[in-house]
Design a protein around this motif. Sequence first.
Motif, PDB file in Angstrom:
ATOM      1  N   GLY A  36      -5.972  -3.392   7.677  1.00 14.13           N
ATOM      2  CA  GLY A  36      -6.288  -1.999   7.971  1.00 14.13           C
ATOM      3  C   GLY A  36      -5.053  -1.162   8.232  1.00 14.13           C
ATOM      4  O   GLY A  36      -4.931  -0.040   7.732  1.00 14.13           O
ATOM      5  N   ALA A  37      -4.126  -1.701   9.015  1.00 13.86           N
ATOM      6  CA  ALA A  37      -2.884  -0.978   9.296  1.00 13.86           C
ATOM      7  C   ALA A  37      -2.071  -0.784   8.021  1.00 13.86           C
ATOM      8  O   ALA A  37      -1.541   0.303   7.759  1.00 13.86           O
ATOM      9  CB  ALA A  37      -2.065  -1.733  10.340  1.00 13.86           C
ATOM     10  N   SER A  38      -1.976  -1.834   7.209  1.00 14.03           N
ATOM     11  CA  SER A  38      -1.169  -1.773   5.987  1.00 14.03           C
ATOM     12  C   SER A  38      -1.737  -0.778   4.985  1.00 14.03           C
ATOM     13  O   SER A  38      -0.999   0.037   4.404  1.00 14.03           O
ATOM     14  CB  SER A  38      -1.083  -3.159   5.341  1.00 14.03           C
ATOM     15  N   LEU A  60      -6.583 -12.364   1.387  1.00 12.59           N
ATOM     16  CA  LEU A  60      -7.296 -11.786   2.505  1.00 12.59           C
ATOM     17  C   LEU A  60      -8.780 -12.109   2.396  1.00 12.59           C
ATOM     18  O   LEU A  60      -9.283 -12.400   1.305  1.00 12.59           O
ATOM     19  CB  LEU A  60      -7.087 -10.274   2.564  1.00 12.59           C
ATOM     20  N   PRO A  61      -9.512 -12.042   3.512  1.00  8.41           N
ATOM     21  CA  PRO A  61     -10.944 -12.348   3.489  1.00  8.41           C
ATOM     22  C   PRO A  61     -11.733 -11.364   2.639  1.00  8.41           C
ATOM     23  O   PRO A  61     -11.355 -10.201   2.486  1.00  8.41           O
ATOM     24  CB  PRO A  61     -11.345 -12.227   4.963  1.00  8.41           C
ATOM     25  N   MET A  67     -11.826  -1.880   1.526  1.00  4.03           N
ATOM     26  CA  MET A  67     -10.883  -0.808   1.851  1.00  4.03           C
ATOM     27  C   MET A  67     -10.159  -0.323   0.600  1.00  4.03           C
ATOM     28  O   MET A  67      -9.838  -1.104  -0.299  1.00  4.03           O
ATOM     29  CB  MET A  67      -9.850  -1.281   2.872  1.00  4.03           C
ATOM     30  N   LYS A  68      -9.872   0.978   0.561  1.00  2.00           N
ATOM     31  CA  LYS A  68      -9.159   1.539  -0.576  1.00  2.00           C
ATOM     32  C   LYS A  68      -7.774   0.902  -0.692  1.00  2.00           C
ATOM     33  O   LYS A  68      -7.002   0.904   0.261  1.00  2.00           O
ATOM     34  CB  LYS A  68      -9.008   3.053  -0.431  1.00  2.00           C
ATOM     35  N   GLY A  69      -7.488   0.354  -1.854  1.00  4.27           N
ATOM     36  CA  GLY A  69      -6.205  -0.288  -2.099  1.00  4.27           C
ATOM     37  C   GLY A  69      -6.206  -1.780  -1.875  1.00  4.27           C
ATOM     38  O   GLY A  69      -5.224  -2.462  -2.203  1.00  4.27           O
ATOM     39  N   ALA A  70      -7.298  -2.326  -1.339  1.00  5.64           N
ATOM     40  CA  ALA A  70      -7.314  -3.751  -1.001  1.00  5.64           C
ATOM     41  C   ALA A  70      -7.133  -4.636  -2.234  1.00  5.64           C
ATOM     42  O   ALA A  70      -6.447  -5.662  -2.185  1.00  5.64           O
ATOM     43  CB  ALA A  70      -8.614  -4.108  -0.282  1.00  5.64           C
ATOM     44  N   SER A 166     -10.411   5.390   7.580  1.00  6.52           N
ATOM     45  CA  SER A 166     -11.346   4.260   7.596  1.00  6.52           C
ATOM     46  C   SER A 166     -10.603   2.937   7.743  1.00  6.52           C
ATOM     47  O   SER A 166     -11.037   2.044   8.475  1.00  6.52           O
ATOM     48  CB  SER A 166     -12.180   4.254   6.317  1.00  6.52           C
ATOM     49  N   CYS A 167      -9.470   2.807   7.045  1.00  5.58           N
ATOM     50  CA  CYS A 167      -8.669   1.583   7.151  1.00  5.58           C
ATOM     51  C   CYS A 167      -8.126   1.410   8.566  1.00  5.58           C
ATOM     52  O   CYS A 167      -8.184   0.307   9.140  1.00  5.58           O
ATOM     53  CB  CYS A 167      -7.516   1.623   6.153  1.00  5.58           C
ATOM     54  N   ILE A 168      -7.598   2.484   9.122  1.00  7.37           N
ATOM     55  CA  ILE A 168      -7.040   2.413  10.475  1.00  7.37           C
ATOM     56  C   ILE A 168      -8.136   2.091  11.486  1.00  7.37           C
ATOM     57  O   ILE A 168      -7.946   1.241  12.378  1.00  7.37           O
ATOM     58  CB  ILE A 168      -6.337   3.741  10.832  1.00  7.37           C
TER      59      ILE A 168
END
Length: 341
Positions: A36-38, A60-61, A67-70, A166-168
């Motif tokens: 989320g932070a990244s 990652l799980p 998340m956008k960009g995951a 949303s990520c944060i």
Amino acid sequence: MILSGVDFSDLQKRLIHGVEKVVVLSHRNPDGDAVGASLGLSNLLEKLGHTVHVVVPNPLPRFLKWMKGARDIVVHSNNTARAERIISEATLMFALDFNDLTRIREYDSFVSGNPCYKVLIDHHPHPGDFANLVISNTESSSTAELVYHVIHHLGLASYIDSDSASCIYAGIMTDTGNFSYNSSRPDTFMTVARLLEFGIEKNKIYDAVFDNFSFERMRLMGFCLDRKMVFLPEYQTAYIALSQDELKAYDFKVGDSEGFVNLPLSIKGVRFSALFIENKDRVKVSFRSKGSFAVNVMASTYFQGGGHRNASGGESFDSLEETVQRFEALLPEFNEELHAE
């Protein structure tokens, strides 16, 4: 102020007046806070016109891939050459949610070998000295919360959109167990209130993270509770240990054990919980505690790890059986602390 005394001038010049090749790095076994932070930071930096890549050591799980960009995250274990090239060519690095290069030992030499400007943003104790700018606050609920404050102090809050927010928010939510721990500071809830103003859908985020597991994962959790949980009332401790064969029997995927270490803490009288997961070449160790018992002491002293007072982890290169035996043998050494108020 949570970041009082930090000089952001050099970083601000780079982000506002230059165009950088940015790499955002996070730790092995990336969790909700790391991801989320990244992604919260990387999505914002892309809006500023920078070229940004997020690199993590291993996958990652599944429950974080919304998340956008995951899906653009570069996983070193899957694409080693590309990940190392990105790190080597970066003109600006962000190290998020880890305090030492040992947490990214898969490519630490490429990080230390690149002379570019480096920024560490983390909330774990004892930050290393590999970065030009160290932004560290152990009182912060999460690295994601720190990222929000960094963005605000850089004067870039106007570039936050619902995707970044949303990520944060997901990072804060997961690192506090949906605000059940590490969340006693008013600043945390003030940050969440500001994130809500960007139109995030917190109920959907909760569902995506906590109500998005497979049927096999739920069966594995039942197996842990019924067959694998060991209760040691004399030490106010309980633990779960899972072998490779047991994981395979339930079609284990990365992230399926998320939250298992917290399960024994629901037992009346348990202050210390541990989870041991057998991997191919090591045993992953996770610790959680209630109250004053500092699990990071055991993790750093005996399991090559570290972390927070109530949430920590490490690893063992002994067998699963030997690791559990060593853990049980250590409990008398910590008996006084386990029974302290």
